[in-house]
Design an enzyme around this catalytic site. Structure first.
Site, PDB file in Angstrom:
ATOM      1  N   HIS A  68      33.353  38.096  34.954  1.00  0.00           N
ATOM      2  CA  HIS A  68      33.923  37.487  33.749  1.00  0.00           C
ATOM      3  C   HIS A  68      32.907  36.599  33.037  1.00  0.00           C
ATOM      4  CE1 HIS A  68      38.508  38.125  34.023  1.00  0.00           C
ATOM      5  NE2 HIS A  68      37.921  39.022  34.789  1.00  0.00           N
ATOM      6  N   ASP A  69      32.070  35.902  33.796  1.00  0.00           N
ATOM      7  CA  ASP A  69      31.058  35.054  33.159  1.00  0.00           C
ATOM      8  C   ASP A  69      29.994  35.913  32.478  1.00  0.00           C
ATOM      9  OD1 ASP A  69      29.719  32.459  32.654  1.00  0.00           O
ATOM     10  OD2 ASP A  69      28.181  33.301  33.952  1.00  0.00           O
ATOM     11  N   ASP A  76      25.400  32.957  32.105  1.00  0.00           N
ATOM     12  CA  ASP A  76      24.896  31.622  31.790  1.00  0.00           C
ATOM     13  C   ASP A  76      25.810  30.515  32.283  1.00  0.00           C
ATOM     14  OD1 ASP A  76      27.037  31.863  30.085  1.00  0.00           O
ATOM     15  OD2 ASP A  76      25.933  31.386  28.253  1.00  0.00           O
ATOM     16  N   GLU A  89      36.205  28.877  27.563  1.00  0.00           N
ATOM     17  CA  GLU A  89      36.382  30.193  28.177  1.00  0.00           C
ATOM     18  C   GLU A  89      37.447  30.188  29.267  1.00  0.00           C
ATOM     19  OE1 GLU A  89      32.773  32.322  29.259  1.00  0.00           O
ATOM     20  OE2 GLU A  89      31.673  31.228  27.701  1.00  0.00           O
ATOM     21  N   ASP A 245      42.953  47.968  46.834  1.00  0.00           N
ATOM     22  CA  ASP A 245      42.636  49.080  47.739  1.00  0.00           C
ATOM     23  C   ASP A 245      43.820  49.226  48.680  1.00  0.00           C
ATOM     24  OD1 ASP A 245      41.764  50.870  49.633  1.00  0.00           O
ATOM     25  OD2 ASP A 245      39.899  49.821  50.094  1.00  0.00           O
ATOM     26  N   SER A 250      41.067  48.467  55.190  1.00  0.00           N
ATOM     27  CA  SER A 250      39.834  48.067  54.512  1.00  0.00           C
ATOM     28  C   SER A 250      40.083  47.343  53.192  1.00  0.00           C
ATOM     29  CB  SER A 250      38.946  49.298  54.259  1.00  0.00           C
ATOM     30  OG  SER A 250      39.527  50.144  53.282  1.00  0.00           O
ATOM     31  N   ASP A 255      33.696  48.272  50.626  1.00  0.00           N
ATOM     32  CA  ASP A 255      33.278  49.598  51.075  1.00  0.00           C
ATOM     33  C   ASP A 255      33.747  50.637  50.059  1.00  0.00           C
ATOM     34  OD1 ASP A 255      36.006  49.843  51.488  1.00  0.00           O
ATOM     35  OD2 ASP A 255      35.894  49.884  53.674  1.00  0.00           O
TER      36      ASP A 255
END
Length: 331
Positions: A68-69, A76, A89, A245, A250, A255
């Site tokens: 997101h940054d 930055d 932000e 997932d 997992s 992975d």
């Protein structure tokens, strides 16, 4: 036929390129703190490893924060800035659920104790994210990431520009392409959904009223629809977390399982499901699902993302606090 390369082989090649010493992204380079803060990576890893041992959820949080940054205004650390004067932000809709700030503060405090005024918050994000991805993979892969970023002085909610989960593959790719990221980079970076969660509120349309019908999304596996409807009852006030997932063994591990799941029509977010079906991306998904080089390739994509929109000493600064500028901020 795509050539499959093992994770170890890919890492060897990638690290060999890095060892040439001239590998850089813009103003970034490996070992940029070798003289000013020679133990920077050990300092960062020490704090991160301790935090991860008590909260593995930090890994998906930080991968999301990093994305997101970087994706909106470049890498930055502008997402970290607080403000009381104008919407920053952090207050933009897509960033309201971003977290992980406390860990960055803890790492930055330790860096300031050992190397005052040297390491940028932007580099801190990059190093912390790398270390958490490494730990969440079971220490099976660790990518090297060049440093030398400066911190931005502007953080405006109006400048946040992130892909939505219901966008088409082609529209999503247009956004990645503007950041000099190719189609494979996009599929790899969206593979960050190998860990982490979404919530019922964001998938209710797929479960009950897809495209303004009274039916679920026909692309989703019928058994998965039944499972998710039990977890996310219609009109429920609860907003339960749902693993991105769906492989239980997992869901907290970095992975390639995510790609196997979306190939089996078990993608939770609409964009994930589309990756496995769209002509633009389905072969890339298949190669990643069937290959053994995801970890190495994911690391390379994270490095590439980390080179986008970096600031230099003329356009940025090295903040002593990640939440406020040293001098003047537009926020």
């Amino acid at each position: 036929m795509a050539v499959k390369i093992s994770t170890i082989s890919t890492l060897i090649v990638f690290l060999a390129l890095l060892s040439l010493g001239h590998f850089s992204h813009g103003e970034l380079r490996l070992g940029s703190y070798s003289e000013t803060c020679p133990n920077v990576e050990e300092i960062v890893f020490g704090v991160v490893e301790k935090a991860f041992s008590t909260n593995s959820r930090l890994a998906p949080l930080m991968i999301r924060l990093y994305f997101h940054d970087c994706f909106s205004n470049g890498c930055d650390a502008s997402l970290l800035l607080d403000s009381t004067t104008s919407p920053n932000e952090k207050t933009a809709g897509p960033n309201l659920s971003v977290d992980g700030y406390a860990l960055i503060d803890a790492v930055k405090d330790e860096l300031e104790n050992k190397c005052e005024g040297v390491v940028s918050c932007a580099d801190t994000i990059a190093l912390v994210t790398r270390d958490l991805a490494h730990l969440a993979s079971g220490k099976k892969a660790r990518y090297e990431i060049p440093t030398g970023r400066f911190d931005g002085r502007e953080s405006l909610a109006s400048s946040v520009d992130l892909p939505g989960t219901q966008m088409s593959v082609s529209d999503t790719f247009e956004m990645f392409k503007k950041r000099k990221l190719n189609l494979t980079d996009m599929v790899l970076l969206l593979g960050g959904h190998t860990i982490g969660v979404t919530h019922c509120s964001l998938i209710m349309d797929r479960l009950y009223k897809f495209n303004n019908t009274q039916n679920p999304d026909p692309a989703m596996d019928r058994n998965l629809v039944k499972e998710l409807r039990r977890k996310c009852p219609e009109n429920s006030e609860q907003n339960r977390a749902i693993n991105l997932d769906q492989n239980v063994s997992s869901s907290n591990i970095v992975d390639a399982s995510f790609y196997k799941q979306i190939k089996s029509r078990r993608g939770i977010l609409q964009i994930d499901d589309q990756l496995a079906k769209d002509e633009m991306t389905k072969q890339i998904v298949t190669d990643l699902a069937e290959g053994n080089d995801f970890l190495a390739r994911f690391g390379q994509a994270m490095v590439k993302l980390g080179s986008y929109g970096v600031k230099d000493q003329d356009t940025g600064e090295i903040r002593t606090s990640c939440r406020s500028c040293n001098d003047f901020c537009t926020a």
